[in-house]
Write a protein that holds these residues in place. Structure first.
Motif, mmCIF file in Angstrom:
data_model
loop_
_atom_site.group_PDB
_atom_site.id
_atom_site.type_symbol
_atom_site.label_atom_id
_atom_site.label_comp_id
_atom_site.label_asym_id
_atom_site.label_seq_id
_atom_site.Cartn_x
_atom_site.Cartn_y
_atom_site.Cartn_z
ATOM 1 N N ASN A 1 45.952 48.057 41.566
ATOM 2 C CA ASN A 1 45.053 46.907 41.561
ATOM 3 C C ASN A 1 45.255 45.935 40.410
ATOM 4 O OD1 ASN A 1 43.768 47.821 43.905
ATOM 5 N ND2 ASN A 1 42.436 49.147 42.703
ATOM 6 N N GLU B 1 46.546 42.027 39.523
ATOM 7 C CA GLU B 1 46.995 40.728 40.004
ATOM 8 C C GLU B 1 48.027 40.190 39.035
ATOM 9 O OE1 GLU B 1 43.994 37.907 41.027
ATOM 10 O OE2 GLU B 1 42.730 39.435 41.920
ATOM 11 N N GLY C 1 52.113 38.604 43.931
ATOM 12 C CA GLY C 1 50.670 38.769 43.777
ATOM 13 C C GLY C 1 50.265 39.921 42.883
ATOM 14 N N SER C 2 51.219 40.654 42.327
ATOM 15 C CA SER C 2 50.889 41.777 41.446
ATOM 16 C C SER C 2 51.587 41.600 40.103
ATOM 17 C CB SER C 2 51.263 43.105 42.110
ATOM 18 O OG SER C 2 50.682 44.186 41.407
ATOM 19 N N LYS C 3 51.597 42.656 39.289
ATOM 20 C CA LYS C 3 52.038 42.514 37.903
ATOM 21 C C LYS C 3 53.552 42.485 37.739
ATOM 22 C CE LYS C 3 51.409 46.118 35.127
ATOM 23 N NZ LYS C 3 50.659 47.102 34.382
ATOM 24 N N SER D 1 50.555 43.549 48.432
ATOM 25 C CA SER D 1 50.109 42.297 47.840
ATOM 26 C C SER D 1 50.924 41.157 48.452
ATOM 27 C CB SER D 1 50.302 42.319 46.311
ATOM 28 O OG SER D 1 51.672 42.431 45.981
ATOM 29 N N ALA E 1 51.992 36.669 47.865
ATOM 30 C CA ALA E 1 51.870 35.434 47.099
ATOM 31 C C ALA E 1 52.609 34.330 47.850
ATOM 32 C CB ALA E 1 52.470 35.592 45.703
#
Length: 153
Positions: A35, A37, A42-44, A151, A153
């Motif tokens: 979890n 962002e 869309g993630s790390k 995720s 983006a």
């Protein structure tokens, strides 16, 4: 995930055809962290584990997208969007999963055989149950206790 061997099948549809550039794509994660962002699908940016990227945007300008790029990271390396993550890649294949002129959905199957430390990623870009192997790689360590996530983006 608490299984030694596992398989995930995801059905998806990515639009954005015509003159629109579209977005980066979808990330399917098997990661130690959950979890977050961020700027990578869309993630790390730095994660520990696996990323299977359904990369729709041709950042490096080589004309090799859409593509499925399978990446591993030990949590210390940065994802480089300018090279579409190739510095972290353990394998990739081109796949025609974006903006087709039909209502069909594509599928991807990710299988890990822990006893063999083997990862297999297969794609069915037309959603007809006919999978083609994209990446098959041995010597992959995906420990139990990591999180599965998606995720975009």
């Amino acid at each position: 995930m608490e299984m030694d061997d596992w398989e995930v099948e995801i059905e998806y549809r990515i639009g954005g055809g015509g003159n629109r550039l579209g977005a980066d794509g979808i990330g399917i994660w098997y990661a130690k962290e959950a979890n977050f962002e961020g700027s990578v699908f869309g993630s790390k940016n730095q994660w520990t584990g696996l990323l299977v990227a359904l990369d729709t945007f041709d950042n490096n300008g080589l004309g090799d997208n859409p593509a499925i790029v399978v990446m591993m990271n030990d949590g210390t390396r940065d994802y480089n969007s300018a090279d579409d993550g190739m510095s972290l890649s353990i394998g990739q294949c081109q796949s025609n999963f974006r903006s087709r002129n039909s209502d069909t959905t594509a599928k991807i199957k990710i299988r890990y055989v822990g006893s063999e430390r083997r990862l297999i990623v297969a794609t069915d870009p037309y959603g007809q149950g006919q999978y083609e192997e994209c990446v098959a790689q041995g010597n992959i360590d995906l420990p139990k206790g990591y999180f599965l996530g998606v995720s975009a983006a």
